[in-house]
Design an enzyme around this catalytic site. Sequence first.
Site, PDB file in Angstrom:
ATOM      1  N   PRO A  87       0.835  -1.206   0.000  1.00  0.00           N
ATOM      2  CG  PRO A  87      -0.191  -1.180   2.094  1.00  0.00           C
ATOM      3  CD  PRO A  87       0.637  -2.032   1.193  1.00  0.00           C
ATOM      4  N   PRO A  88       0.575   2.220  -0.872  1.00  0.00           N
ATOM      5  CG  PRO A  88      -0.425   3.596  -2.491  1.00  0.00           C
ATOM      6  CD  PRO A  88      -0.530   2.239  -1.852  1.00  0.00           C
ATOM      7  CB  ALA A  89       1.434   7.366   1.049  1.00  0.00           C
ATOM      8  CB  SER A  90       0.811   2.818   4.386  1.00  0.00           C
ATOM      9  OG  SER A  90       1.485   1.856   3.613  1.00  0.00           O
ATOM     10  CB  SER A  95       8.714   5.718  -2.234  1.00  0.00           C
ATOM     11  OG  SER A  95       7.477   6.277  -1.912  1.00  0.00           O
ATOM     12  CB  ALA A  96      12.549   2.348  -0.905  1.00  0.00           C
ATOM     13  CG  ASP A 138      12.257   3.270   3.651  1.00  0.00           C
ATOM     14  OD1 ASP A 138      12.680   3.069   4.801  1.00  0.00           O
ATOM     15  OD2 ASP A 138      11.113   3.690   3.421  1.00  0.00           O
TER      16      ASP A 138
HETATM   17  O1  PMV Z   1       8.184   7.092   7.352  1.00  0.00           O
HETATM   18  P1  PMV Z   1       8.969   5.850   7.562  1.00  0.00           P
HETATM   19  O2  PMV Z   1       8.163   4.612   7.748  1.00  0.00           O
HETATM   20  O3  PMV Z   1      10.071   5.637   6.567  1.00  0.00           O
HETATM   21  O4  PMV Z   1       9.695   5.995   8.984  1.00  0.00           O
HETATM   22  C1  PMV Z   1      10.505   7.073   9.327  1.00  0.00           C
HETATM   23  C2  PMV Z   1      11.356   6.669  10.476  1.00  0.00           C
HETATM   24  C3  PMV Z   1      11.870   7.830  11.304  1.00  0.00           C
HETATM   25  O5  PMV Z   1      12.712   7.258  12.297  1.00  0.00           O
HETATM   26  C4  PMV Z   1      10.741   8.561  11.990  1.00  0.00           C
HETATM   27  C5  PMV Z   1      12.664   8.814  10.477  1.00  0.00           C
HETATM   28  C6  PMV Z   1      13.967   8.286   9.909  1.00  0.00           C
HETATM   29  O6  PMV Z   1      14.465   8.895   8.943  1.00  0.00           O
HETATM   30  O7  PMV Z   1      14.536   7.324  10.433  1.00  0.00           O
END
Ligand code: PMV
Length: 293
Positions: A87-90, A95-96, A138
């Site tokens: 699922p996108p943007a969750s 994206s990666a 990611d």
């Molecule tokens: O948005 P996500 O699922 O990639 O998580 C970000 C994780 C954080 O620790 C909040 C930020 C980071 O860059 O590590």
Amino acid sequence: MIASAPGKVIVFGEHSVVYGKHAVVSAIDLRCYVKAEKSGEVRITSSFGTTGYDFAGKHAYISHAIRRFSEVCEVGGVEVEVRSDIPPASGLGSSAAVTVATLGALNAEFNAGLGREEIFELARKVELDVQGIGSGTDPFVSTFGGSWVLPEKRRFHTDLEFEVIDSGETSVTAEMVRRVRELRDAYPDVILPVLDAMDAIAVRGAEALERNDIAEVSRLFRMNQSLLRAIGVSTPEIDRIVARVEEAGYSAKITGAGGGGCVLTTGMGEMRISLSAEGVRVEDFEDWGSADN
Ligand code: PMV
């Protein structure tokens, strides 16, 4: 040629990892599949529709991936088609995954001979091209797959399975990181010990995962979620989801930046995931007919 790459979850250590603390991240068995076929022009098709190069729109990651790939290997034109389980943007790394799968498919279609390290380097650049900032976590996990303890990049394995519930709320990671920083600056005497406690949870969490010790992981989920709540990244909806899961005897915590996004649970979820999935790979089917999605 078709290639695929996995999404990811942060199992422990979101936010505290920004301050140099440990995090535990893992590739999940939800994958993004990309088919690349040489062509006279650039065409990109996904569930969002069909475009040419679309650097600022729905196909930003794919467009930048083609451009970065063409810096190391001549691409006249290419047709790219995407099918994704993620699922996108969750917060699950869609994206990666689309970036890495695109690079993997181009690598195979154009016989560029890039190894994983080179695919990761290009994917890292694409993340920066599109987002301006990004820790690279990611693209790293999506390229190499498996489960990792950061920052030392120690690989480990777990057979545990989890479930995911999407809160349906969206948030912007950079904004959540900024809010935590403000809180830390205003209440360092309170927040710094919380970040240290998250660090200890991540270290214990990696050990428990490695032992496939679900009871211990479950306890650590509860503690971690309470601390995430303390630093202000939970929401009333996430609190309700967590309460429902706990009433049924399971545990749940935010995965990723919070403020919405997904909750990772030991049961009661909507989507079952296993960890330690394989990284980018070329698929042996040449058309979607034999794909299982
Ligand atoms: O948005 P996500 O699922 O990639 O998580 C970000 C994780 C954080 O620790 C909040 C930020 C980071 O860059 O590590």
